[in-house]
Design a protein around this motif. Structure first.
Motif, PDB file in Angstrom:
ATOM      1  N   ASP A 125       0.932  -1.299  -0.254  1.00 51.20           N
ATOM      2  CA  ASP A 125      -0.350  -0.119  -0.420  1.00 51.20           C
ATOM      3  C   ASP A 125       0.987   1.050  -0.328  1.00 51.20           C
ATOM      4  OD1 ASP A 125      -2.057  -1.493  -0.285  1.00 51.20           O
ATOM      5  OD2 ASP A 125      -2.314  -1.226   2.544  1.00 51.20           O
ATOM      6  N   ARG A 126       2.359   1.006   0.620  1.00 53.22           N
ATOM      7  CA  ARG A 126       3.001   2.869   0.832  1.00 53.22           C
ATOM      8  C   ARG A 126       3.613   3.061  -0.321  1.00 53.22           C
ATOM      9  NH1 ARG A 126       3.071   0.263   6.145  1.00 53.22           N
ATOM     10  NH2 ARG A 126       5.559  -0.928   5.808  1.00 53.22           N
ATOM     11  N   ALA A 127       4.119   2.108  -1.008  1.00 57.91           N
ATOM     12  CA  ALA A 127       4.975   1.613  -2.538  1.00 57.91           C
ATOM     13  C   ALA A 127       3.612   2.521  -3.508  1.00 57.91           C
ATOM     14  CB  ALA A 127       5.037   0.469  -2.900  1.00 57.91           C
ATOM     15  N   LEU A 128       2.548   1.447  -3.398  1.00 57.39           N
ATOM     16  CA  LEU A 128       1.503   2.007  -4.265  1.00 57.39           C
ATOM     17  C   LEU A 128       1.378   3.453  -4.146  1.00 57.39           C
ATOM     18  CD1 LEU A 128      -0.672  -0.831  -4.772  1.00 57.39           C
ATOM     19  CD2 LEU A 128       1.152  -0.082  -6.419  1.00 57.39           C
ATOM     20  N   ILE A 129       0.616   4.061  -3.277  1.00 59.89           N
ATOM     21  CA  ILE A 129       0.722   5.771  -2.299  1.00 59.89           C
ATOM     22  C   ILE A 129       1.276   6.831  -3.375  1.00 59.89           C
ATOM     23  CG2 ILE A 129      -0.033   7.342  -0.954  1.00 59.89           C
ATOM     24  CD1 ILE A 129      -1.502   4.514   0.689  1.00 59.89           C
ATOM     25  N   GLY A 130       2.486   6.163  -3.077  1.00 60.44           N
ATOM     26  CA  GLY A 130       4.136   6.891  -3.349  1.00 60.44           C
ATOM     27  C   GLY A 130       4.586   7.041  -4.584  1.00 60.44           C
ATOM     28  N   LEU A 131       3.323   6.034  -5.208  1.00 57.56           N
ATOM     29  CA  LEU A 131       4.281   6.653  -6.539  1.00 57.56           C
ATOM     30  C   LEU A 131       3.904   7.142  -7.700  1.00 57.56           C
ATOM     31  CD1 LEU A 131       5.805   4.473  -8.701  1.00 57.56           C
ATOM     32  CD2 LEU A 131       4.045   3.027  -9.032  1.00 57.56           C
ATOM     33  N   PRO A 132       2.699   8.208  -7.393  1.00 57.35           N
ATOM     34  CA  PRO A 132       1.920   8.932  -8.651  1.00 57.35           C
ATOM     35  C   PRO A 132       3.017   9.823  -7.949  1.00 57.35           C
ATOM     36  CG  PRO A 132       0.032   7.966  -7.359  1.00 57.35           C
ATOM     37  CD  PRO A 132       0.805   7.176  -6.737  1.00 57.35           C
ATOM     38  N   SER A 133       3.233  10.526  -6.713  1.00 57.22           N
ATOM     39  CA  SER A 133       3.862  11.705  -6.399  1.00 57.22           C
ATOM     40  C   SER A 133       5.309  11.224  -6.595  1.00 57.22           C
ATOM     41  CB  SER A 133       4.123  11.792  -4.418  1.00 57.22           C
ATOM     42  OG  SER A 133       4.426  10.928  -4.191  1.00 57.22           O
ATOM     43  N   LYS A 134       5.978  10.249  -7.209  1.00 51.98           N
ATOM     44  CA  LYS A 134       6.941   9.567  -7.520  1.00 51.98           C
ATOM     45  C   LYS A 134       7.517   9.753  -8.788  1.00 51.98           C
ATOM     46  CE  LYS A 134      10.714   5.753  -7.597  1.00 51.98           C
ATOM     47  NZ  LYS A 134      10.901   3.987  -7.334  1.00 51.98           N
ATOM     48  N   LEU A 135       6.340  10.079 -10.117  1.00 51.97           N
ATOM     49  CA  LEU A 135       6.090  10.505 -10.939  1.00 51.97           C
ATOM     50  C   LEU A 135       5.674  11.277 -11.507  1.00 51.97           C
ATOM     51  CD1 LEU A 135       4.583   6.746 -11.679  1.00 51.97           C
ATOM     52  CD2 LEU A 135       7.128   7.407 -11.955  1.00 51.97           C
ATOM     53  N   ALA A 136       5.460  12.096 -10.784  1.00 48.09           N
ATOM     54  CA  ALA A 136       4.770  13.449 -11.044  1.00 48.09           C
ATOM     55  C   ALA A 136       5.419  14.271 -11.749  1.00 48.09           C
ATOM     56  CB  ALA A 136       4.597  13.904  -9.834  1.00 48.09           C
ATOM     57  N   ASP A 137       6.432  14.303 -11.605  1.00 50.00           N
ATOM     58  CA  ASP A 137       6.805  15.410 -12.031  1.00 50.00           C
ATOM     59  C   ASP A 137       7.829  14.771 -14.295  1.00 50.00           C
ATOM     60  OD1 ASP A 137       9.387  13.553 -12.004  1.00 50.00           O
ATOM     61  OD2 ASP A 137      11.069  15.095 -12.128  1.00 50.00           O
ATOM     62  N   ARG A 138       7.056  13.812 -14.556  1.00 51.26           N
ATOM     63  CA  ARG A 138       7.690  13.068 -15.404  1.00 51.26           C
ATOM     64  C   ARG A 138       6.453  12.628 -16.471  1.00 51.26           C
ATOM     65  NH1 ARG A 138      10.618   7.693 -13.832  1.00 51.26           N
ATOM     66  NH2 ARG A 138      11.925   9.217 -11.716  1.00 51.26           N
TER      67      ARG A 138
ATOM     68  N   ARG B 187      -2.785   7.229 -16.966  1.00 51.71           N
ATOM     69  CA  ARG B 187      -3.907   5.375 -16.922  1.00 51.71           C
ATOM     70  C   ARG B 187      -3.062   5.500 -15.428  1.00 51.71           C
ATOM     71  NH1 ARG B 187      -6.729   2.536 -21.919  1.00 51.71           N
ATOM     72  NH2 ARG B 187      -7.719   2.255 -20.409  1.00 51.71           N
ATOM     73  N   ILE B 188      -1.716   5.709 -14.854  1.00 51.11           N
ATOM     74  CA  ILE B 188      -1.114   5.519 -13.546  1.00 51.11           C
ATOM     75  C   ILE B 188      -2.126   5.076 -12.682  1.00 51.11           C
ATOM     76  CG2 ILE B 188       0.546   6.332 -11.650  1.00 51.11           C
ATOM     77  CD1 ILE B 188       1.669   5.253 -14.556  1.00 51.11           C
ATOM     78  N   ASN B 189      -3.239   5.641 -12.477  1.00 47.49           N
ATOM     79  CA  ASN B 189      -4.018   5.450 -11.325  1.00 47.49           C
ATOM     80  C   ASN B 189      -4.856   4.368 -11.912  1.00 47.49           C
ATOM     81  OD1 ASN B 189      -3.409   7.102  -9.501  1.00 47.49           O
ATOM     82  ND2 ASN B 189      -4.951   8.694 -10.658  1.00 47.49           N
ATOM     83  N   GLU B 190      -5.674   3.862 -13.373  1.00 43.44           N
ATOM     84  CA  GLU B 190      -5.916   2.744 -13.670  1.00 43.44           C
ATOM     85  C   GLU B 190      -4.564   1.743 -13.448  1.00 43.44           C
ATOM     86  OE1 GLU B 190      -8.433   0.871 -17.303  1.00 43.44           O
ATOM     87  OE2 GLU B 190      -7.322   2.959 -17.201  1.00 43.44           O
ATOM     88  N   ALA B 191      -4.098   2.082 -13.555  1.00 44.44           N
ATOM     89  CA  ALA B 191      -3.200   0.424 -13.353  1.00 44.44           C
ATOM     90  C   ALA B 191      -2.754   0.424 -11.803  1.00 44.44           C
ATOM     91  CB  ALA B 191      -1.782   0.618 -13.904  1.00 44.44           C
ATOM     92  N   ILE B 192      -2.671   1.083 -10.625  1.00 46.31           N
ATOM     93  CA  ILE B 192      -2.322   1.242  -9.739  1.00 46.31           C
ATOM     94  C   ILE B 192      -3.066   0.131  -9.143  1.00 46.31           C
ATOM     95  CG2 ILE B 192      -2.178   2.451  -7.195  1.00 46.31           C
ATOM     96  CD1 ILE B 192      -0.573   4.447  -8.637  1.00 46.31           C
ATOM     97  N   GLY B 193      -4.449   0.934  -9.252  1.00 49.75           N
ATOM     98  CA  GLY B 193      -5.636  -0.094  -9.275  1.00 49.75           C
ATOM     99  C   GLY B 193      -5.612  -1.206  -9.420  1.00 49.75           C
ATOM    100  N   MET B 194      -5.686  -1.564 -10.452  1.00 54.09           N
ATOM    101  CA  MET B 194      -5.007  -3.163 -11.345  1.00 54.09           C
ATOM    102  C   MET B 194      -4.552  -4.122 -10.147  1.00 54.09           C
ATOM    103  SD  MET B 194      -6.190  -3.463 -15.513  1.00 54.09           S
ATOM    104  CE  MET B 194      -5.586  -5.114 -15.675  1.00 54.09           C
ATOM    105  N   LEU B 195      -3.325  -3.141 -10.125  1.00 48.89           N
ATOM    106  CA  LEU B 195      -2.314  -3.934  -9.348  1.00 48.89           C
ATOM    107  C   LEU B 195      -2.510  -4.190  -8.280  1.00 48.89           C
ATOM    108  CD1 LEU B 195       0.166  -5.433  -9.701  1.00 48.89           C
ATOM    109  CD2 LEU B 195       1.423  -3.352  -8.880  1.00 48.89           C
ATOM    110  N   ASP B 196      -3.184  -3.848  -7.370  1.00 52.58           N
ATOM    111  CA  ASP B 196      -3.578  -3.863  -6.032  1.00 52.58           C
ATOM    112  C   ASP B 196      -4.624  -4.905  -5.824  1.00 52.58           C
ATOM    113  OD1 ASP B 196      -3.446  -2.591  -3.538  1.00 52.58           O
ATOM    114  OD2 ASP B 196      -5.984  -2.202  -3.831  1.00 52.58           O
ATOM    115  N   ARG B 197      -5.806  -5.286  -7.267  1.00 52.08           N
ATOM    116  CA  ARG B 197      -6.570  -6.051  -7.335  1.00 52.08           C
ATOM    117  C   ARG B 197      -6.083  -7.631  -7.041  1.00 52.08           C
ATOM    118  NH1 ARG B 197     -10.043  -1.581  -8.800  1.00 52.08           N
ATOM    119  NH2 ARG B 197      -9.039  -2.438 -11.349  1.00 52.08           N
ATOM    120  N   LEU B 198      -4.692  -7.386  -7.962  1.00 52.38           N
ATOM    121  CA  LEU B 198      -3.891  -8.618  -8.348  1.00 52.38           C
ATOM    122  C   LEU B 198      -2.624  -9.412  -7.542  1.00 52.38           C
ATOM    123  CD1 LEU B 198      -3.201  -7.316 -11.945  1.00 52.38           C
ATOM    124  CD2 LEU B 198      -4.986  -9.321 -11.390  1.00 52.38           C
ATOM    125  N   CYS B 199      -3.222  -8.201  -6.878  1.00 55.27           N
ATOM    126  CA  CYS B 199      -1.898  -8.940  -5.865  1.00 55.27           C
ATOM    127  C   CYS B 199      -2.705  -9.290  -4.432  1.00 55.27           C
ATOM    128  CB  CYS B 199      -0.992  -7.723  -4.878  1.00 55.27           C
ATOM    129  SG  CYS B 199       0.649  -6.806  -6.087  1.00 55.27           S
TER     130      CYS B 199
END
Length: 557
Positions: free
Chosen positions: A506-519, A527-539
């Motif tokens: 959860d911490r890795a997923l929550i922190g990812l958008p800010s980590k990638l914000a400047d890119r 579609r980053i948020n959509e992918a985060i949701g999919m990976l969360d459900r799959l895991c």
């Protein structure tokens, strides 16, 4: 838009008439569930009837093979281990060879792979590699537009008419003369995938049959006339029976299109753990048309993880530590070389995923040193050629193979020193799981999945060319690490002692958008948020999804 094709449609000037498919009276069961401009030039009535004929003949067998996969995996989940088959011992012991290789496939020392968009096709064919594997599978996101654009590009490439203009008009890409081009090989999607946009008698057609069949329908005769194939790579086979199915499909295509028996040649990727125990059997099943086997290293690691998903003693360390020098991977490569050369087949090496690092000469030199060491390991082991993901790596790979392999191939290197038993092929790697390794898996999987959902199947991340296979490693490792504490077992820990649990994810997923914000120009950024949701459900799922691309495909188009 749906369009049902009546059996009264005529083939017109198509290269093969509907009547030659043997299904002229059944053409009405074909339904297209998507439409883009110009698709009728590829999906002619004759081409659709040809595809429908293959579906009707082979779909039931395909489904039986897929059911057999599930039965075998259930046995592995219950504690069974893969092993060499007792019922095929005579094939392994027999003194037989594959058919003589065609001249175009004798020297394959450097092969480049990549997606099938027009620019990539031109650059790959012009790259100076011996062969180019045009990939409809792991490096292509199978949107309807991508698939048909790829088929159109390859058809023009075979005809010698393919070109591409940069959108701003700054550069015009054209093909070199045919004699200067890499030999074209095509990889269709695997048996487990459907092509949902084309249904026959109410069922989606196999993606394998769609990709390979449509390409063969339009190009096989021209390639045969030029002594250039058609040649294919066959992915993700798990058994001899699946190879038998492919052989029957290819026999059917040759007969239907009027090709000589054995005209179609294939190379099989040994990229599943069950398949490594059936390499002789796979070569034997395709004996009249196989050209070699390939060490599909990334999918192979993914398959090891998936096969042993419930085996706590088979958990692998983080991906960066699972290199080809690990004993179970070295045994896999050595056995592949020995098996191929005993049968007169090529043993192809694996992918160098590195891409040039701009702006950092020291880091670039270090990356190239890794590539050189990897290719040197392969040529010393006896491989007959290798893969690269980027044209800039071709001179380096060629230099290594030219120095150590002055002949077109190394089939004379029989590797009689190799003695590999079952346990050598399933022994896990030693290593650790670091916090950086865990978080890198999360980032790679999310970024790749976001790009894939956005129509891009080949994505540079941290100076590595990531595709579906590498994303699958990341996703499957996360699931296995997180579920290791199921059924009362102790949880796994990071190298720093931190317990691997869903809070860490959860911490890795929550922190990812800010980590990638400047890119903001990242592939698939929207579609980053959509992918985060999919990976969360799959895991979090109690059962490991067989392939990431199965649920993701439902979101395409």
């Amino acid at each position: 838009m749906s369009a049902v094709l009546a059996e009264s449609h005529q083939a017109g000037s198509d290269p093969v008439a509907i009547e030659r498919t043997g299904n002229a009276g059944r053409a009405s069961g074909i339904e297209l569930l998507a439409s883009i401009a110009g698709q009728e030039l590829l999906l002619t009535p004759a081409a659709l009837a040809f595809l429908a004929g293959m579906h009707r003949r082979f779909e039931a067998i395909r489904q039986a093979r897929l059911a057999a996969r599930l039965e075998r995996q259930a046995a592995f989940d219950a504690g069974a281990l893969p092993d060499f088959r007792q019922d095929t011992a005579a094939i392994r012991a027999g003194d037989w060879k594959i058919a003589t290789l065609p001249a175009a496939l004798l020297d394959r020392r450097v092969e480049i792979t990549g997606p099938v968009d027009p620019k990539t096709v031109i650059n790959a064919l012009n790259s100076g590699a011996n062969c180019y594997m045009a990939d409809f599978e792991d490096s292509t996101s199978p949107t309807w537009a991508n698939l048909l654009a790829g088929q159109r590009a390859l058809r023009k490439a075979v005809a010698g008419t393919l070109d591409w203009m940069a959108p701003d008009g700054s550069k015009h890409y054209t093909l070199k003369p045919a004699e200067q081009q890499a030999v074209l090989m095509v990889r269709p999607r695997g048996w487990h995938l459907d092509e949902k946009h084309l249904c026959v008698d109410g069922q989606p057609i196999s993606a394998s049959l769609f990709d390979l069949g449509l390409f063969a329908f339009h190009n096989a005769q021209a390639l045969a006339a030029a002594d250039r194939g058609p040649y294919f790579y066959l992915p993700k086979l798990q058994s001899m029976e699946e190879a038998v199915l492919w052989n029957e499909v290819l026999d059917h295509i040759e007969t239907t299109l009027g090709l000589a028996a054995g005209q179609i040649r294939v190379t099989v990727l040994i990229e599943t753990l069950p398949a490594v125990f059936e390499m002789d059997e796979i070569l034997h099943a395709l004996q009249s048309r196989i050209a070699g086997l390939n060490c599909g290293r990334w999918d192979y690691v993914f398959s090891y993880l998936k096969t042993f998903r419930l085996h706590r003693d088979k958990v692998l360390p983080e991906r960066g530590q699972v290199t080809m020098t690990q004993p179970f991977l070295r045994s896999y490569c050595d056995l592949l070389v020995q098996t191929c050369h005993r049968r007169g087949a090529h043993a192809m090496g694996g992918m160098a995923a590195q891409i040039p690092i701009s702006g950092d000469a020291q880091a670039n030199d270090a990356a190239l040193a890794k590539v050189r060491a990897d290719k040197l390991r392969e040529v010393i082991a006896g491989h007959d050629g290798t893969w690269v993901a980027h044209p800039a790596l071709i001179p380096l790979a060629r230099e290594v193979f030219d120095e150590r392999m002055p002949t077109p191939h190394q089939q004379h290197v029989l590797r009689e020193d190799v003695l590999v038993i079952r346990d050598d092929l399933i022994k896990p790697s030693l290593g650790t799981i670091t916090r950086a390794g865990f978080e890198n898996n999360v980032e790679v999987c999310v970024r790749y999945l976001a790009a894939w959902l956005d129509g891009n199947g080949c994505v540079p991340i941290h100076w590595l060319m990531e595709d579906a296979a590498t994303a699958e490693i990341a996703r499957t490792q996360l699931w296995q690490w997180l579920h290791a504490a199921d059924a009362g077992r102790d949880a796994l820990h990071l190298a720093d002692g931190t317990e691997i649990d869903f809070g860490l994810l959860d911490r890795a997923l929550i922190g990812l958008p800010s980590k990638l914000a400047d890119r903001i120009n990242l592939p698939g950024a929207s579609r980053i948020n959509e992918a985060i949701g999919m990976l969360d459900r799959l895991c979090h799922a109690d059962t490991l999804e067989e392939f990431l691309t199965l649920p993701a495909y439902k979101r395409l188009d």
